[in-house]
Write an enzyme that holds these catalytic residues in place. Structure first.
Site, PDB file in Angstrom:
ATOM      1  N   GLY A 159      26.870-171.372  -6.036  1.00  0.00           N
ATOM      2  CA  GLY A 159      26.332-170.007  -6.099  1.00  0.00           C
ATOM      3  C   GLY A 159      26.819-169.208  -7.288  1.00  0.00           C
ATOM      4  N   ASP A 219      20.014-165.382 -13.205  1.00  0.00           N
ATOM      5  CA  ASP A 219      21.204-166.152 -13.595  1.00  0.00           C
ATOM      6  C   ASP A 219      21.249-166.409 -15.100  1.00  0.00           C
ATOM      7  OD1 ASP A 219      21.571-166.205 -10.904  1.00  0.00           O
ATOM      8  OD2 ASP A 219      21.809-168.373 -10.723  1.00  0.00           O
TER       9      ASP A 219
HETATM   10  N1  LIG Z   1      28.740-179.203 -15.154  1.00  0.00           N
HETATM   11  C1  LIG Z   1      27.491-179.645 -14.997  1.00  0.00           C
HETATM   12  N2  LIG Z   1      27.086-180.791 -15.595  1.00  0.00           N
HETATM   13  C2  LIG Z   1      25.822-181.216 -15.448  1.00  0.00           C
HETATM   14  N3  LIG Z   1      24.888-180.617 -14.683  1.00  0.00           N
HETATM   15  C3  LIG Z   1      25.224-179.484 -14.048  1.00  0.00           C
HETATM   16  C4  LIG Z   1      26.545-178.937 -14.177  1.00  0.00           C
HETATM   17  N4  LIG Z   1      26.601-177.805 -13.453  1.00  0.00           N
HETATM   18  C5  LIG Z   1      25.371-177.655 -12.886  1.00  0.00           C
HETATM   19  N5  LIG Z   1      24.546-178.651 -13.216  1.00  0.00           N
HETATM   20  C6  LIG Z   1      23.140-178.821 -12.758  1.00  0.00           C
HETATM   21  O1  LIG Z   1      22.816-177.699 -11.949  1.00  0.00           O
HETATM   22  C7  LIG Z   1      22.551-178.100 -10.589  1.00  0.00           C
HETATM   23  C8  LIG Z   1      23.190-177.108  -9.627  1.00  0.00           C
HETATM   24  O2  LIG Z   1      22.480-175.922  -9.697  1.00  0.00           O
HETATM   25  P1  LIG Z   1      22.245-174.975  -8.446  1.00  0.00           P
HETATM   26  O3  LIG Z   1      21.811-175.750  -7.251  1.00  0.00           O
HETATM   27  O4  LIG Z   1      21.358-173.895  -8.936  1.00  0.00           O
HETATM   28  O5  LIG Z   1      23.690-174.395  -8.137  1.00  0.00           O
HETATM   29  P2  LIG Z   1      24.510-173.259  -8.891  1.00  0.00           P
HETATM   30  O6  LIG Z   1      24.663-172.184  -7.875  1.00  0.00           O
HETATM   31  O7  LIG Z   1      25.831-173.855  -9.235  1.00  0.00           O
HETATM   32  O8  LIG Z   1      23.720-172.827 -10.076  1.00  0.00           O
HETATM   33  C9  LIG Z   1      23.139-179.486 -10.453  1.00  0.00           C
HETATM   34  O9  LIG Z   1      22.382-180.235  -9.514  1.00  0.00           O
HETATM   35  C10 LIG Z   1      23.009-180.052 -11.863  1.00  0.00           C
HETATM   36  O10 LIG Z   1      21.698-180.568 -12.040  1.00  0.00           O
HETATM   37  C1  LIG Z   2      19.030-167.265  -4.688  1.00  0.00           C
HETATM   38  C2  LIG Z   2      18.914-166.768  -6.120  1.00  0.00           C
HETATM   39  O1  LIG Z   2      18.634-165.354  -6.072  1.00  0.00           O
HETATM   40  C3  LIG Z   2      20.203-166.947  -6.893  1.00  0.00           C
HETATM   41  C4  LIG Z   2      20.651-168.366  -7.022  1.00  0.00           C
HETATM   42  O2  LIG Z   2      21.905-168.466  -7.672  1.00  0.00           O
HETATM   43  P1  LIG Z   2      22.739-169.833  -7.648  1.00  0.00           P
HETATM   44  O3  LIG Z   2      21.858-170.904  -8.268  1.00  0.00           O
HETATM   45  O4  LIG Z   2      23.066-170.119  -6.230  1.00  0.00           O
HETATM   46  O5  LIG Z   2      23.934-169.575  -8.493  1.00  0.00           O
HETATM   47  C5  LIG Z   2      17.751-167.483  -6.774  1.00  0.00           C
HETATM   48  C6  LIG Z   2      17.282-166.843  -8.059  1.00  0.00           C
HETATM   49  O6  LIG Z   2      17.417-165.607  -8.229  1.00  0.00           O
HETATM   50  O7  LIG Z   2      16.758-167.576  -8.890  1.00  0.00           O
HETATM   51 MG   LIG Z   3      21.675-172.258 -10.069  1.00  0.00          MG
END
Ligand SMILES: Nc1ncnc2c1ncn2[C@@H]1O[C@H](COP(=O)(O)OP(=O)(O)O)[C@@H](O)[C@H]1O
Ligand SMILES: C[C@@](O)(CCOP(=O)(O)O)CC(=O)O
Ligand SMILES: [Mg+2]
Length: 457
Positions: A159, A219
């Site tokens: 997140g 983001d």
């Molecule tokens: N350090 C990293 N190296 C490679 N890919 C990454 C890394 N951090 C995030 N990702 C990519 O982003 C995805 C996670 O994103 P998401 O589900 O939106 O969670 P977050 O809240 O951390 O953004 C992972 O599945 C991967 O594809």
């Molecule tokens: C749930 C949401 O509002 C934020 C998502 O953030 P994260 O990938 O969980 O860090 C989705 C968005 O705004 O794209």
């Molecule tokens: Mg994300």
């Protein structure tokens, strides 16, 4: 200042972009409601190494997720991406993915992790897809070979916007390589710097589209521009973004449930709820948006200390925002446990941050809480397997270290190029921070940011 990074002799360079904490408005942001988010001091770092002219390969070395794959540049589907009829997809603002591009990329993205378990494979494919989409959109079939090595101090899928920060790094690096960016440099006019940030941001959004389907864009916007923003997606055209130059210093605790989840799945959950219960869901989303608007109106001076009324108002809004997110079905028992522990101690207000379903929660402390009370709470969190992060809100946005050499003596290597293997093998968050972390004062030397310091520290 133009940079000739596409030359085979270009030196190694590094880009870096922060993660974020959404203080108000996640999920509702996807549906055009306002949200408030701030860049945090956890960051991703991408090292770009140019290969000699004869090696025409591109290597993606994403060590944190165990992805290391090399493609032959000539075998990539350049013809699909560069057909004249598709020109608008790479020369103007892109706000949706092209299905033909995705189809052309898919076999190359899927090649990265043929024999992995499904969960890990999905993570690899998402990251590879985002990279290939940007590389093929922005790059050229005549490109020399490169290695892209990425390390991040942001927990993945918690997140805190790890995906956006990776996409901002990729977008910035590729735009630098095609010489599409000026700066950053200290005397760059603010307007020009803002335009560069926006250019990076737009392509980072395309990367986010590859990773989560329907991102709001909050983001990548806060990761590219840093500091804090009030963000609102518009039905058509670019989102409305207000840079918050007076974001308060918050007495905040960030706790990670260590419960992995995927943003795409949580966003899908809310979408299903909205389909099944449109009127009620709309009221909740609207309520969340009103909370963000109200928080902005109540945002006091740059400092909450000694202003307990303002802090209390924000606290109440944080509690209400979390309640709405629970109603949307995106909390998790571990997140509720964090809230429970804080509520029992009666020392603050807690909400999940990001997509929920696991991941992180933020707690805003009431004024005048004793340090010892906070320490006791932190011990309880540790004992129950939660991870606490120390973060600073309002961090710098995307930055560049050009060329990527150590500037200081802390590593005993001043003037030496940042060695790819050393970076790749840096030991966890500590090791990365020690080597290149821009939060470490000595390591900041040489880094340049398009954003300016506007917050009191
Ligand atoms: N350090 C990293 N190296 C490679 N890919 C990454 C890394 N951090 C995030 N990702 C990519 O982003 C995805 C996670 O994103 P998401 O589900 O939106 O969670 P977050 O809240 O951390 O953004 C992972 O599945 C991967 O594809
Ligand atoms: C749930 C949401 O509002 C934020 C998502 O953030 P994260 O990938 O969980 O860090 C989705 C968005 O705004 O794209
Ligand atoms: Mg994300």
């Amino acid at each position: 200042m133009e940079r000739k990074l596409s030359s085979p002799m270009a030196p190694t360079f590094m880009v870096s972009a922060p993660g974020k904490a959404i203080v108000f408005g996640e999920h509702a942001a996807v549906y055009g409601k306002p949200a408030i988010a701030a860049a945090i001091s956890l960051r991703s770092y991408l090292l770009v190494t140019t290969l000699s002219k004869s090696r025409r390969t591109v290597q993606l070395n994403f060590r944190d997720i165990g992805l290391n794959h090399t493609w032959e540049i000539d075998t990539l589907p350049w013809n699909v991406f560069h057909q004249p009829s598709k020109k608008r997809f790479y020369s103007s603002v892109v706000d949706s993915l092209d299905s033909e591009f995705l189809e052309a990329i898919m076999p190359h993205a899927q090649a990265v992790s043929k024999h992995l378990p499904e969960k890990q494979r999905k993570i690899h494919i998402k990251s590879a897809t985002a990279f290939l989409y940007l590389f093929l959109s922005l790059g050229s079939s005549k490109s020399p070979g490169f290695i892209y090595t990425l390390r991040s101090t942001i927990p993945i899928g918690a997140g805190l916007g790890s995906s956006a920060s990776v996409c901002v790094c990729l977008s910035a690096a590729l735009l630098i390589q095609i010489r599409a960016l000026a700066g950053p440099h200290p005397d760059q006019p603010l307007e020009e710097a803002e335009m560069q940030i926006e250019h990076i941001n737009r392509w980072a959004f395309v990367g986010e589209l590859c990773i989560h389907g329907d991102p709001s864009g909050v983001d990548n916007t806060v990761s590219a521009g840093g500091k804090a923003v009030m963000f609102q997606r518009n039905a058509s055209g670019p989102p409305s973004v207000i840079r918050l130059t007076k974001f308060p210093k918050l007495p905040l605790l960030l706790v990670d449930t260590q419960q992995p989840r995927s943003t795409a799945i949580q966003v899908e959950k809310v979408k299903t709820l909205k389909t099944n219960h449109p009127e009620i869901t709309e009221i909740i989303l609207d309520g969340i948006g009103k909370i963000a608007t109200s928080a902005l109106e109540l945002m006091p001076s740059a400092d909450f200390s000694g202003n307990s009324d303002a802090l209390g108002h924000w606290g109440t809004l944080i509690g209400m925002n979390h309640g709405f997110l629970v109603s949307l079905g995106v909390s998790h028992p571990r997140l509720e446990r964090i809230r429970e522990l804080v509520d029992y101690a009666n020392i603050g207000w807690t909400k999940l941050t990001g997509a929920g379903g696991g991941g992180c929660a933020i707690t805003l402390f009431r004024p005048d809480i004793e340090d010892q009370t906070i320490e006791e709470l932190e011990q309880k969190f540790s004992a129950e397997g939660f991870q606490i992060y120390e973060i600073i809100l309002g961090a710098d946005g995307v930055g560049v270290l050009w060329p990527a050499v150590f500037r200081n003596g802390t590593n005993g290597k001043a003037g030496e190029e940042i060695d790819q293997k050393m970076f790749e093998n840096a030991d966890g968050v500590e090791g990365i921070n020690q080597l290149v972390g821009v939060g470490v004062q000595e390591n900041r030397e040489g880094w340049e940011f398009w954003t300016r310091d506007v917050f009191p520290r």
